[in-house]
Design a protein around this motif. Structure first.
Motif, mmCIF file in Angstrom:
data_model
loop_
_atom_site.group_PDB
_atom_site.id
_atom_site.type_symbol
_atom_site.label_atom_id
_atom_site.label_comp_id
_atom_site.label_asym_id
_atom_site.label_seq_id
_atom_site.Cartn_x
_atom_site.Cartn_y
_atom_site.Cartn_z
ATOM 1 N N VAL A 18 0.841 -1.202 0.000
ATOM 2 C CA VAL A 18 0.000 0.000 0.000
ATOM 3 C C VAL A 18 0.877 1.254 0.000
ATOM 4 C CG1 VAL A 18 -1.722 1.308 1.331
ATOM 5 C CG2 VAL A 18 -1.981 -1.165 1.052
ATOM 6 N N MET A 19 1.953 1.204 0.786
ATOM 7 C CA MET A 19 2.857 2.364 0.863
ATOM 8 C C MET A 19 3.491 2.652 -0.505
ATOM 9 S SD MET A 19 5.744 2.737 3.762
ATOM 10 C CE MET A 19 6.909 1.834 2.742
ATOM 11 N N LYS A 20 3.950 1.567 -1.168
ATOM 12 C CA LYS A 20 4.597 1.733 -2.483
ATOM 13 C C LYS A 20 3.607 2.253 -3.525
ATOM 14 C CE LYS A 20 8.080 -1.859 -2.088
ATOM 15 N NZ LYS A 20 8.008 -3.311 -2.030
ATOM 16 N N ILE A 21 2.393 1.719 -3.495
ATOM 17 C CA ILE A 21 1.394 2.149 -4.489
ATOM 18 C C ILE A 21 1.020 3.607 -4.252
ATOM 19 C CG2 ILE A 21 -0.990 1.788 -5.283
ATOM 20 C CD1 ILE A 21 -0.550 -1.242 -4.850
ATOM 21 N N LYS A 22 0.866 3.972 -2.981
ATOM 22 C CA LYS A 22 0.515 5.358 -2.648
ATOM 23 C C LYS A 22 1.587 6.321 -3.181
ATOM 24 C CE LYS A 22 -0.590 8.279 1.288
ATOM 25 N NZ LYS A 22 -0.521 8.433 2.727
ATOM 26 N N LYS A 23 2.852 5.911 -2.995
ATOM 27 C CA LYS A 23 3.971 6.762 -3.418
ATOM 28 C C LYS A 23 4.022 6.894 -4.942
ATOM 29 C CE LYS A 23 8.807 7.187 -2.307
ATOM 30 N NZ LYS A 23 9.974 6.395 -1.990
ATOM 31 N N GLN A 24 3.807 5.761 -5.643
ATOM 32 C CA GLN A 24 3.958 5.764 -7.096
ATOM 33 C C GLN A 24 2.709 6.243 -7.841
ATOM 34 O OE1 GLN A 24 5.693 2.095 -8.481
ATOM 35 N NE2 GLN A 24 5.360 2.600 -10.636
ATOM 36 N N PHE A 25 1.518 5.941 -7.275
ATOM 37 C CA PHE A 25 0.284 6.218 -8.033
ATOM 38 C C PHE A 25 -0.680 7.154 -7.306
ATOM 39 C CE2 PHE A 25 1.856 2.083 -9.346
ATOM 40 C CZ PHE A 25 1.724 2.107 -10.729
ATOM 41 N N GLY A 26 -0.481 7.383 -6.020
ATOM 42 C CA GLY A 26 -1.487 8.144 -5.270
ATOM 43 C C GLY A 26 -2.649 7.224 -4.950
ATOM 44 N N LYS A 27 -3.878 7.677 -5.234
ATOM 45 C CA LYS A 27 -5.045 6.839 -4.910
ATOM 46 C C LYS A 27 -5.436 5.938 -6.078
ATOM 47 C CE LYS A 27 -6.970 9.173 -1.021
ATOM 48 N NZ LYS A 27 -8.185 9.331 -0.235
ATOM 49 N N ILE A 28 -6.132 4.852 -5.766
ATOM 50 C CA ILE A 28 -6.537 3.894 -6.811
ATOM 51 C C ILE A 28 -8.069 3.864 -6.950
ATOM 52 C CG2 ILE A 28 -4.460 2.477 -6.482
ATOM 53 C CD1 ILE A 28 -6.387 0.405 -5.059
ATOM 54 N N ASP A 29 -8.527 3.364 -8.095
ATOM 55 C CA ASP A 29 -9.961 3.344 -8.392
ATOM 56 C C ASP A 29 -10.631 2.025 -8.029
ATOM 57 O OD1 ASP A 29 -10.403 5.916 -10.204
ATOM 58 O OD2 ASP A 29 -8.479 5.008 -10.723
ATOM 59 N N GLY A 30 -9.824 0.970 -7.937
ATOM 60 C CA GLY A 30 -10.460 -0.316 -7.682
ATOM 61 C C GLY A 30 -9.479 -1.368 -7.218
#
Ligand code: NAP
Length: 245
Positions: free
Chosen positions: A68-80
Motif C-alpha cells: 500500500v505504501m509503495k502504491i501510494k507513493k507511485q500512483f497516489g489513490k486507486i480506483d479499484g
C-alpha cells in the motif's frame, strides 16, 4: 481514454492474469501482485504497457502494508481493488491438517480481509472492490471444506463492508466463478488425468459445452470495477456457464 488504476492481488496466472490482460486492453493501469518475483516478471512482460508488478505475499500483513505504501507513493489513490489471490488444496474434511487450514485461511480470508482494510485509505471516492469467491459457497463439493469456509467467510464480509465503507464511497461486490481451468488444478494436487477428466466432464455436462476459462471471468470483473455498476452493492455475479442450475 480510461485512466482508472486497478490493483489485482495474485495477478500472475489464471483468473487474475486474464482480468489484468482484459483491463490493460481497455487502457486501465493495472498493478498485479504475487509472492514470486519470476512469475511477476513473466506476467508483466506479457501484459506490457500499463501493467506494474509488485511483490507481496497476501498472507503477510507487513507485506500488505509495504504494498500500500509503495502504491501510494507511485500512483497516489486507486480506483479499484480485485481481491483475487487464493489457493486451493484438495483434502477430505477428516484429513485436513492444521497446516492446510492455516495456509488456506491465511491467504484466502485473512489476507483478503486485511488487504481490503489496508487499501481503504488509498481508495478513491468513489471506488470499487470486487471479491473473488466461488460457487463452492452455495454448492457442496467433496474435499473442499476449508476452502469453502474461507470463501464463505469472505462473502459474509461484503454486506458489512458496504455499510461501514459507504461514506468513503467504497462499494463491494462479489464474483463467484464456477470451475475454471487454470493452474490452480495442478497446484491442488490433481493429476493430469484427473484434470483431463474434469475438462471432459464439463464439455459433456455444462450448458455452454465446455469448462470455463479465465477469460470468461474477466469482462464480469471489469463490469463490477467500472462505473457501469456504480449502483450495485453486495451483488454476487455467478459466472459458471449454468453448471449449478
Ligand atoms: N479456477 C477455479 O476453478 C476457481 C473457481 C472459483 C474461484 N476461484 C478463485 O480465483 C482465484 C484465482 O484462482 P485461479 O484459478 O486463477 O488460480 P491460479 O492460477 O493458481 O492463481 C492464483 C493467483 O494467486 C496468487 N497467490 C496465491 N497465493 C498468494 C499469496 N500468498 N500472495 C500473493 N499472491 C498469491 C498466485 O500468484 P503466485 O503463485 O505468483 O504468488 C496467482 O497469481 C482464487 O481466489 C480462487 O479461489 C478459482
Amino acid at each position: 481514454m480510461n485512466t482508472k488504476i486497478i490493483v489485482i492481488t495474485g495477478g500472475t496466472t489464471g483468473i487474475g492474469f486474464a482480468c489484468a490482460e482484459y483491463l490493460v486492453s481497455l487502457n486501465y493501469q493495472v498493478i498485479i501482485t504475487s509472492r514470486t518475483k519470476e512469475n511477476l516478471e513473466e506476467a508483466t512482460s506479457r501484459l506490457g504497457n500499463n501493467s506494474f508488478g509488485m511483490l507481496s505475499d497476501t498472507s503477510s500483513l507487513s507485506d500488505i502494508d509495504d504494498l500500500v505504501m509503495k502504491i501510494k507513493k507511485q500512483f497516489g489513490k486507486i480506483d479499484g481493488l480485485f481481491v483475487n489471490a487464493g489457493v486451493f488444496k484438495a483434502s477430505s474434511f477428516e484429513e485436513t491438517s492444521e497446516e492446510l487450514f492455516e495456509e488456506t485461511m491465511n491467504i484466502n480470508f485473512k489476507g483478503a480481509f486485511f488487504a481490503v482494510q489496508k487499501f481503504v485509505p488509498i481508495l478513491k471516492n468513489p471506488s470499487s472492490i470486487v471479491l473473488n469467491t466461488s460457487i463452492v459457497v452455495f454448492k457442496a463439493f467433496t474435499n473442499t471444506s476449508v476452502y469453502t469456509a474461507s470463501k464463505a467467510a469472505l462473502e459474509s464480509l461484503s454486506k458489512v463492508l458496504n455499510i461501514e465503507l459507504k461514506d468513503k464511497g467504497i462499494r463491494v461486490n462479489i464474483v463467484s466463478p464456477g470451475v475454471t481451468e487454470s493452474p490452480i488444478q495442478k497446484k491442488s494436487g490433481m493429476t493430469d488425468e484427473a484434470i483431463n477428466n474434469l475438462v471432459e466432464h464439463f464439455s459433456s455436462t455444462s450448458p455452454i459445452g465446455r469448462i470455463l476459462v479465465p477469460k470468461d471471468i474477466a469482462p464480469i470483473v471489469e463490469f463490477l470495477l467500472s462505473d457501469k455498476s456504480l449502483v450495485l452493492r453486495n451483488e454476487k455475479i455467478i459466472v459458471d456457464g449454468g453448471t449449478t442450475l
